[in-house]
Design a protein around this motif. Structure first.
Motif, PDB file in Angstrom:
ATOM      1  N   MET A 376     -78.310   9.398  26.824  1.00 19.73           N
ATOM      2  CA  MET A 376     -78.707  10.300  27.914  1.00 19.73           C
ATOM      3  C   MET A 376     -80.028   9.845  28.536  1.00 19.73           C
ATOM      4  SD  MET A 376     -76.495  12.766  28.594  1.00 19.73           S
ATOM      5  CE  MET A 376     -75.427  11.315  28.681  1.00 19.73           C
ATOM      6  N   GLY A 377     -80.919   9.290  27.716  1.00 20.79           N
ATOM      7  CA  GLY A 377     -82.175   8.757  28.246  1.00 20.79           C
ATOM      8  C   GLY A 377     -81.937   7.636  29.235  1.00 20.79           C
ATOM      9  N   HIS A 378     -81.033   6.721  28.914  1.00 19.40           N
ATOM     10  CA  HIS A 378     -80.707   5.630  29.839  1.00 19.40           C
ATOM     11  C   HIS A 378     -80.036   6.161  31.108  1.00 19.40           C
ATOM     12  CE1 HIS A 378     -81.708   2.823  26.639  1.00 19.40           C
ATOM     13  NE2 HIS A 378     -81.547   1.835  27.493  1.00 19.40           N
ATOM     14  N   ALA A 379     -79.171   7.164  30.959  1.00 16.79           N
ATOM     15  CA  ALA A 379     -78.520   7.747  32.138  1.00 16.79           C
ATOM     16  C   ALA A 379     -79.553   8.410  33.054  1.00 16.79           C
ATOM     17  CB  ALA A 379     -77.471   8.772  31.702  1.00 16.79           C
ATOM     18  N   ILE A 380     -80.531   9.101  32.461  1.00 19.51           N
ATOM     19  CA  ILE A 380     -81.596   9.730  33.252  1.00 19.51           C
ATOM     20  C   ILE A 380     -82.411   8.668  33.982  1.00 19.51           C
ATOM     21  CG2 ILE A 380     -83.756  11.053  33.100  1.00 19.51           C
ATOM     22  CD1 ILE A 380     -82.403  12.546  30.691  1.00 19.51           C
ATOM     23  N   ARG A 381     -82.692   7.551  33.311  1.00 16.82           N
ATOM     24  CA  ARG A 381     -83.418   6.461  33.978  1.00 16.82           C
ATOM     25  C   ARG A 381     -82.630   5.944  35.181  1.00 16.82           C
ATOM     26  NH1 ARG A 381     -83.899   4.697  28.464  1.00 16.82           N
ATOM     27  NH2 ARG A 381     -85.921   5.281  27.607  1.00 16.82           N
ATOM     28  N   THR A 383     -81.035   7.558  37.272  1.00 22.83           N
ATOM     29  CA  THR A 383     -81.281   8.408  38.443  1.00 22.83           C
ATOM     30  C   THR A 383     -82.621   8.084  39.098  1.00 22.83           C
ATOM     31  OG1 THR A 383     -82.435  10.183  37.241  1.00 22.83           O
ATOM     32  CG2 THR A 383     -80.023  10.268  37.293  1.00 22.83           C
ATOM     33  N   GLY A 384     -83.422   7.240  38.435  1.00 27.26           N
ATOM     34  CA  GLY A 384     -84.731   6.878  38.961  1.00 27.26           C
ATOM     35  C   GLY A 384     -85.872   7.673  38.353  1.00 27.26           C
ATOM     36  N   ASP A 385     -85.548   8.617  37.467  1.00 31.08           N
ATOM     37  CA  ASP A 385     -86.578   9.450  36.830  1.00 31.08           C
ATOM     38  C   ASP A 385     -86.938   8.861  35.466  1.00 31.08           C
ATOM     39  OD1 ASP A 385     -88.276  11.336  35.845  1.00 31.08           O
ATOM     40  OD2 ASP A 385     -86.860  13.010  35.931  1.00 31.08           O
ATOM     41  N   THR A 386     -87.952   8.007  35.430  1.00 35.64           N
ATOM     42  CA  THR A 386     -88.400   7.434  34.160  1.00 35.64           C
ATOM     43  C   THR A 386     -89.571   8.219  33.579  1.00 35.64           C
ATOM     44  OG1 THR A 386     -89.755   5.875  35.438  1.00 35.64           O
ATOM     45  CG2 THR A 386     -87.621   5.088  34.657  1.00 35.64           C
ATOM     46  N   LYS A 387     -90.193   9.072  34.390  1.00 36.57           N
ATOM     47  CA  LYS A 387     -91.304   9.871  33.880  1.00 36.57           C
ATOM     48  C   LYS A 387     -90.817  10.898  32.858  1.00 36.57           C
ATOM     49  CE  LYS A 387     -94.322   9.416  37.912  1.00 36.57           C
ATOM     50  NZ  LYS A 387     -95.003  10.119  39.026  1.00 36.57           N
ATOM     51  N   TRP A 388     -89.599  11.425  33.055  1.00 31.95           N
ATOM     52  CA  TRP A 388     -89.063  12.398  32.104  1.00 31.95           C
ATOM     53  C   TRP A 388     -89.008  11.804  30.691  1.00 31.95           C
ATOM     54  CZ3 TRP A 388     -87.824  17.418  31.602  1.00 31.95           C
ATOM     55  CH2 TRP A 388     -87.046  17.777  30.502  1.00 31.95           C
ATOM     56  N   MET A 389     -88.540  10.549  30.591  1.00 34.87           N
ATOM     57  CA  MET A 389     -88.428   9.923  29.269  1.00 34.87           C
ATOM     58  C   MET A 389     -89.803   9.605  28.690  1.00 34.87           C
ATOM     59  SD  MET A 389     -85.378  10.108  28.511  1.00 34.87           S
ATOM     60  CE  MET A 389     -85.535   9.191  26.975  1.00 34.87           C
ATOM     61  N   LEU A 390     -90.788   9.357  29.555  1.00 33.20           N
ATOM     62  CA  LEU A 390     -92.160   9.168  29.063  1.00 33.20           C
ATOM     63  C   LEU A 390     -92.675  10.471  28.461  1.00 33.20           C
ATOM     64  CD1 LEU A 390     -94.882   7.733  28.734  1.00 33.20           C
ATOM     65  CD2 LEU A 390     -95.379   8.298  31.133  1.00 33.20           C
ATOM     66  N   TYR A 391     -92.467  11.598  29.165  1.00 37.68           N
ATOM     67  CA  TYR A 391     -92.903  12.896  28.630  1.00 37.68           C
ATOM     68  C   TYR A 391     -92.186  13.192  27.310  1.00 37.68           C
ATOM     69  CZ  TYR A 391     -94.525  13.452  33.466  1.00 37.68           C
ATOM     70  OH  TYR A 391     -95.131  13.275  34.685  1.00 37.68           O
ATOM     71  N   SER A 392     -90.903  12.838  27.264  1.00 33.87           N
ATOM     72  CA  SER A 392     -90.125  13.041  26.037  1.00 33.87           C
ATOM     73  C   SER A 392     -90.709  12.246  24.881  1.00 33.87           C
ATOM     74  CB  SER A 392     -88.662  12.634  26.288  1.00 33.87           C
ATOM     75  OG  SER A 392     -87.932  12.596  25.083  1.00 33.87           O
ATOM     76  N   GLN A 393     -91.106  10.993  25.158  1.00 37.05           N
ATOM     77  CA  GLN A 393     -91.650  10.144  24.091  1.00 37.05           C
ATOM     78  C   GLN A 393     -93.052  10.607  23.683  1.00 37.05           C
ATOM     79  OE1 GLN A 393     -89.970   7.581  22.346  1.00 37.05           O
ATOM     80  NE2 GLN A 393     -91.723   8.091  21.066  1.00 37.05           N
ATOM     81  N   ILE A 394     -93.833  11.132  24.631  1.00 34.82           N
ATOM     82  CA  ILE A 394     -95.146  11.697  24.273  1.00 34.82           C
ATOM     83  C   ILE A 394     -94.946  12.814  23.250  1.00 34.82           C
ATOM     84  CG2 ILE A 394     -97.096  13.062  25.124  1.00 34.82           C
ATOM     85  CD1 ILE A 394     -96.868  11.491  27.764  1.00 34.82           C
ATOM     86  N   PHE A 395     -93.989  13.704  23.545  1.00 37.09           N
ATOM     87  CA  PHE A 395     -93.680  14.773  22.589  1.00 37.09           C
ATOM     88  C   PHE A 395     -93.215  14.182  21.259  1.00 37.09           C
ATOM     89  CE2 PHE A 395     -90.147  17.001  20.550  1.00 37.09           C
ATOM     90  CZ  PHE A 395     -90.793  18.165  20.130  1.00 37.09           C
ATOM     91  N   GLY A 396     -92.300  13.183  21.327  1.00 40.75           N
ATOM     92  CA  GLY A 396     -91.751  12.603  20.114  1.00 40.75           C
ATOM     93  C   GLY A 396     -92.807  11.955  19.236  1.00 40.75           C
ATOM     94  N   THR A 397     -93.728  11.214  19.856  1.00 41.27           N
ATOM     95  CA  THR A 397     -94.777  10.542  19.082  1.00 41.27           C
ATOM     96  C   THR A 397     -95.710  11.566  18.433  1.00 41.27           C
ATOM     97  OG1 THR A 397     -94.692   8.599  20.534  1.00 41.27           O
ATOM     98  CG2 THR A 397     -96.681   8.887  19.201  1.00 41.27           C
ATOM     99  N   MET A 435     -79.265  18.298  28.223  1.00 34.54           N
ATOM    100  CA  MET A 435     -79.353  19.364  29.229  1.00 34.54           C
ATOM    101  C   MET A 435     -79.974  18.853  30.525  1.00 34.54           C
ATOM    102  SD  MET A 435     -80.370  22.819  27.111  1.00 34.54           S
ATOM    103  CE  MET A 435     -81.835  22.119  26.335  1.00 34.54           C
ATOM    104  N   ARG A 436     -80.969  17.971  30.397  1.00 31.31           N
ATOM    105  CA  ARG A 436     -81.626  17.430  31.598  1.00 31.31           C
ATOM    106  C   ARG A 436     -80.637  16.673  32.475  1.00 31.31           C
ATOM    107  NH1 ARG A 436     -82.607  15.161  35.427  1.00 31.31           N
ATOM    108  NH2 ARG A 436     -84.513  14.178  36.213  1.00 31.31           N
ATOM    109  N   PHE A 437     -79.786  15.859  31.867  1.00 27.40           N
ATOM    110  CA  PHE A 437     -78.815  15.100  32.663  1.00 27.40           C
ATOM    111  C   PHE A 437     -77.715  16.013  33.195  1.00 27.40           C
ATOM    112  CE2 PHE A 437     -75.143  12.155  33.127  1.00 27.40           C
ATOM    113  CZ  PHE A 437     -75.693  11.333  34.097  1.00 27.40           C
ATOM    114  N   TYR A 438     -77.331  17.002  32.405  1.00 29.26           N
ATOM    115  CA  TYR A 438     -76.264  17.914  32.828  1.00 29.26           C
ATOM    116  C   TYR A 438     -76.691  18.732  34.050  1.00 29.26           C
ATOM    117  CZ  TYR A 438     -72.787  21.640  32.709  1.00 29.26           C
ATOM    118  OH  TYR A 438     -71.796  22.526  33.056  1.00 29.26           O
ATOM    119  N   TYR A 439     -77.900  19.293  34.000  1.00 31.07           N
ATOM    120  CA  TYR A 439     -78.374  20.147  35.090  1.00 31.07           C
ATOM    121  C   TYR A 439     -78.989  19.352  36.241  1.00 31.07           C
ATOM    122  CZ  TYR A 439     -77.717  24.234  32.111  1.00 31.07           C
ATOM    123  OH  TYR A 439     -77.174  25.221  31.328  1.00 31.07           O
TER     124      TYR A 439
END
Length: 458
Positions: A376-381, A383-397, A435-439
């Motif tokens: 889902m992260g690759h699918a979101i990328r 769409t051109g939205d790579t900032k979402w995955m950065l925020y996700s990784q900030i939370f993850g780290t 959910m991010r990719f679905y919505y």
């Protein structure tokens, strides 16, 4: 009719995914054999390689991840059939990425000793690390053209050349390792320097090869101008950086989390990091397969998104997700049923096998949650939205770095506690990304809007 559509769709995805899968597996085995050559020659070389590869890979991962911007823009403009922009994006990337890769070479050539000292290397191991990286870093001069060419091919959905030159790199590296480390065909035995030379030469061969391939490839609907390669457009390259840099920072944060994990595990006992590496290496076989489907998702979602066919973009993203889940379910069953056998392939030590078995069983759950985060992260990328995955990784780290000490030491769960932390992290982020990719927008905003609507109705 529906069956024919599914078969056609599967063929499209496999045409992109299979070459990437083959390349990943071949390169993984090449790395393992490469280390075996040096480890059997002299054990201290493994320490030198370990000191080099962690920081070296972290910077390289940043560079490769930043190239995600070019892949996404190529896919989107290719989808809307704006081939002239694809051409200009590629030409600008070849030029500016090469400048950045030369800078990366200078960092390692001039600052390698300081970097390794910062990480605690000293004595002969420090000297071996510096010797190795100064030779290896020469190939970084060619890294810019390699990642640009690979990003262009992936963006248009032609991944076979990536596979071909990835396999060429791996096989030539193995052959040159054997020749240069041990001194075959009348050449001197160069040991560690021979391993560095072999990798450097193989990297350059693959980089030049894939660059020539993208310049002359007949199936591309555009041709690169040799003159334009020296007249780049900075604004176009800045577009790729705006999308790519968040992915690079995301990769860097992931590596920071891994470094913290290594430090924590080393505090348990000397074998813990070895067991973790063993289990992670076995688990990565599943990752190498479904990562091919993840990259296919990014390419096809990007193409449909560029053509403003958003329904098809969602459909192909979830289709790649379903294919990936099939892969992880199969591997999960294998990890659950045959953990002793899998661990026994890599070690005969019964105590190591005993500690690895419960972790391998947990890996079955881990990969089945991780797959949603990755695909889902690759699918979101796409769409051109790579900032979402950065925020996700900030939370993850932050999540992993904060919870791991509590799970490992506070609850006395040791290595099992660290794995449970990773499972929780992947599960939370995988569900949110789904959910991010679905919505097609921030799921928390969707949830808040639903809450507000329900209150108004009440």
């Amino acid at each position: 009719m529906k069956e024919n559509k599914n078969i056609s769709r599967l063929k499209v995805i496999l045409a992109i995914a299979l070459p990437i899968i083959i390349q990943n597996i071949v390169m993984h085995f090449q790395i393992m054999i490469d280390r075996a050559f040096l480890g059997n020659l002299e054990s201290r070389y493994l320490a030198a390689i370990g000191n080099v590869l962690i920081p070296y890979s972290a910077l390289n991962f940043f560079f490769f991840s930043a190239a995600t911007g070019l892949t996404v823009l190529v896919a989107q403009n290719y989808g809307r059939k704006d081939y002239s922009k694809v051409q200009r994006l590629g030409e600008s990337s070849f030029f500016f990425s090469t400048l950045f890769s030369i800078g990366l070479f200078l960092i390692w050539a001039l600052g390698g000793r300081w970097i390794f000292s910062l990480f605690g290397a000293e004595g002969q191991i420090l000297q071996d690390s510096v010797t190795y990286v100064r030779i290896l870093a020469v190939s970084l001069v060619f890294l810019g053209i390699e990642v640009s060419a690979a990003s262009i091919f992936q963006g248009v959905g032609i991944t076979r050349p990536i596979m071909v030159f990835g396999v060429v790199k791996s096989l030539s590296n193995l052959f040159l390792d054997w020749v240069m480390i041990y001194g075959k065909f009348g050449l001197p035995a160069l040991g560690l320097e021979g391993a560095a030379l072999a990798t450097m030469i193989s990297n350059i061969i693959a980089a030049v090869g894939i660059f020539i391939a993208v310049i002359v490839y007949s199936d591309l609907p555009f041709k690169f101008s040799k003159r334009a390669l020296l007249k780049p457009n900075w604004n176009l390259y800045k577009e790729t950086l705006n999308i790519g840099i968040p992915s690079g920072l995301e990769s860097l944060l992931w590596n920071v989390g891994q470094l913290v994990i290594v430090r924590l595990l080393n505090q348990i006992d000397g074998m813990t990091i070895g067991i973790y590496s063993l289990v992670a290496g076995i688990q990565s076989l599943a990752l190498f397969i479904y990562l091919g489907f993840a990259k296919a998702a990014m390419t096809k979602v990007g193409q449909y998104w560029g053509n403003e066919d958003f329904e098809q973009a969602r459909d192909i993203g979830f289709y790649c997700q379903r294919l990936s889940v099939v892969v992880t379910l199969v591997f999960g069953l294998i990890f659950l049923i045959f953990p002793e056998f899998l661990a026994g392939v890599f070690t005969s030590d019964p105590s190591v096998i005993a500690r690895a078995v419960p972790l391998l069983r947990l890996s079955g759950l881990h990969i089945n949650l991780q797959v949603f985060n990755v695909v889902m992260g690759h699918a979101i990328r796409g769409t051109g939205d790579t900032k979402w995955m950065l925020y996700s990784q900030i939370f993850g780290t932050i999540f992993v770095v904060s919870l791991s000490p509590l799970m490992i030491f506070g609850l006395s769960l040791g290595l099992m506690g660290m794995y449970l932390t990773l499972i929780l992290d992947e599960g939370i982020r995988g569900g949110i990304n789904l959910m991010r990719f679905y919505y097609e927008e921030n799921p928390f905003k969707v949830w808040l809007a639903l809450v507000k609507d329900n209150k108004e109705v009440a």
